[in-house]
Design a protein around this motif. Structure first.
Motif, short mmCIF file in Angstrom:
data_model
loop_
_atom_site.label_atom_id
_atom_site.label_comp_id
_atom_site.label_asym_id
_atom_site.label_seq_id
_atom_site.Cartn_x
_atom_site.Cartn_y
_atom_site.Cartn_z
N ASP A 85 20.43 35.18 33.99
CA ASP A 85 19.76 34.03 33.38
C ASP A 85 19.18 34.47 32.04
O ASP A 85 18.23 35.25 31.99
N TRP A 86 19.80 33.96 30.97
CA TRP A 86 19.32 34.20 29.62
C TRP A 86 18.92 32.88 29.00
O TRP A 86 19.37 31.81 29.45
N LEU A 103 24.99 32.96 33.71
CA LEU A 103 26.23 33.40 34.35
C LEU A 103 26.03 33.36 35.85
O LEU A 103 25.10 33.98 36.38
N ASP A 104 26.86 32.62 36.55
CA ASP A 104 26.76 32.50 38.00
C ASP A 104 28.18 32.55 38.56
O ASP A 104 28.89 31.54 38.58
N SER A 158 31.85 30.90 27.27
CA SER A 158 32.04 30.55 28.68
C SER A 158 31.64 31.67 29.63
O SER A 158 31.53 31.46 30.84
N GLY A 159 31.44 32.89 29.09
CA GLY A 159 30.99 34.00 29.92
C GLY A 159 32.03 35.06 30.20
O GLY A 159 31.81 35.97 31.01
N GLY A 219 30.92 27.50 30.66
CA GLY A 219 29.47 27.47 30.81
C GLY A 219 28.93 28.48 31.80
O GLY A 219 27.93 28.22 32.47
N GLY A 220 29.58 29.65 31.90
CA GLY A 220 29.10 30.69 32.79
C GLY A 220 29.50 30.53 34.24
O GLY A 220 29.09 31.32 35.09
N ARG A 221 30.31 29.52 34.52
CA ARG A 221 30.73 29.27 35.90
C ARG A 221 32.26 29.22 36.01
O ARG A 221 32.94 28.93 35.04
#
Length: 356
Positions: A11-12, A17-18, A37-38, A207-209
């Motif tokens: 969590d930034w 990112l999950d 997107s991570g 989006g990190g997912r």
């Protein structure tokens, strides 16, 4: 069975990112998605360059992170290839390769032989980096990453800094790595061409997912999440060159389900190739087409029907043997043809992109 298990959460400010992934333990897994997107963050977590609290990482049975246990980067048996080769300018190519081996005490000097051969850099060993082209520098960088005998190879947009000519120069070497290495490769890319040409497995991030995770052909054929290979959605077929028509400069490529004719590129008969077919180049007919400029006609069965990006368009997935093709039709055409699940139709393929 998946041999890489990765679970990270970071969590930034402005980004989370999950990720919870199960990936194959061999072959090329492409991490694909827009900027932000991570993709690189995920790669850095695998490398141990970013520490995700309470994360988990297992690579082919070895635990690299679990609960409070975290293996530092220098103890992880991995190779990392960045966008820039970042070679030491004062060292020769051989000096750079030997330097890369120093972080792995159990690697013998003979371990360099295979990377040098795979990357075709034997004639460059005495040169300094300033006497190498961009493609040659990147090939040396990849060889250096392989010199430590890694159990996983991480590649972060390795062709992004190269022009089109240099990319075409290095892509065959990356394909050679794909065939020769018995380790997993995580490959970050924005390039649809690279993904279609190199990947066995596809992870789509946004989006990190994770939006999608699965074998390349199967994931590209999903109608609930159409993935654009550049300008359009489409599928990729594994095939072999089955015949050459020298009179018309055409090559017949055979896949599980049929054959397609494509422009001939000098690829010999028997060579494994990949074929990209875009949805816009596929049409459907209830009756066998008569004389037509379209040379590729196959028999298929409707497997799924879904919405496209425009309310007047639909995507129809057709199974041809054991392979899948996507066709873009207007919804009016779907209604007028009475297209339903399980229906057998004629599939016309106007254009085929052949990738060696």
């Amino acid at each position: 069975m998946a041999n890489i298990q990765a679970r990270f959460q970071l969590d930034w400010p402005g980004f989370t990112l999950d990720i919870d992934l199960a990936l194959p333990g061999r072959g090329v897994t492409a991490l694909f998605g827009p900027s932000g997107s991570g993709k690189t963050t995920l790669l850095r977590c695998v490398a141990g360059l970013e520490r995700a609290p309470q994360g988990f990482l297992s690579v082919n049975g070895e635990i690299w992170q679990k609960d409070n246990y975290w293996l530092p980067t220098h103890q992880r048996p991995l190779g990392y290839v960045f966008q820039e080769a970042s070679l030491f300018p004062h060292l020769s190519v051989m000096g750079n390769l030997c330097y890369g081996m120093k972080r792995s005490a159990n690697v013998q000097a003979s371990a360099l032989d295979k990377p040098i051969e795979l990357l075709g850099i034997g004639h460059l060993l005495d040169r300094k980096p300033d006497r190498l082209s961009g493609g040659e520098r990147q090939r040396v960088g990849i060889a250096r990453a392989l010199a430590v005998n890694p159990r996983i190879l991480l590649m972060d947009e390795p062709l992004a800094a190269l022009d089109i000519k240099r990319k075409q120069e290095i892509l065959p070497y990356l394909e050679h790595l794909h065939d020769a290495l018995d380790i997993p490769i995580l490959y970050v890319s924005h390039s649809p061409d690279e993904v279609a040409r190199l990947a066995d497995h596809l992870v789509v991030l946004e989006g990190g997912r994770m939006l999608a995770n699965g074998p390349l052909a199967e994931t590209l054929a999903r109608l609930d999440l159409p993935i654009r290979l550049g300008e359009d959605v489409g599928t990729v077929l594994d095939a072999k060159v089955g015949a050459i028509d020298s009179d018309w400069h055409l090559a017949r490529v055979d896949f599980l389900g049929g054959s397609l004719w494509a422009r001939e590129h000098g690829i010999p008969i028997g060579r494994h190739v990949r074929v990209r077919v875009l949805a816009r180049d596929v049409s459907l007919a209830q009756q066998a087409p008569g004389q037509s400029s379209i040379q590729n006609v196959l028999r298929g069965r409707v497997d799924a029907i879904g919405n496209d990006g425009h309310p007047g368009l639909a995507l129809v997935r057709v199974r041809v043997g054991d392979s899948m093709l996507l066709a873009r039709l207007t919804k009016r055409a779907v209604a007028e043809l009475g297209i339903t699940l399980g229906q057998e139709l004629w599939v016309q393929v106007k254009s085929v992109a052949l990738m060696e």
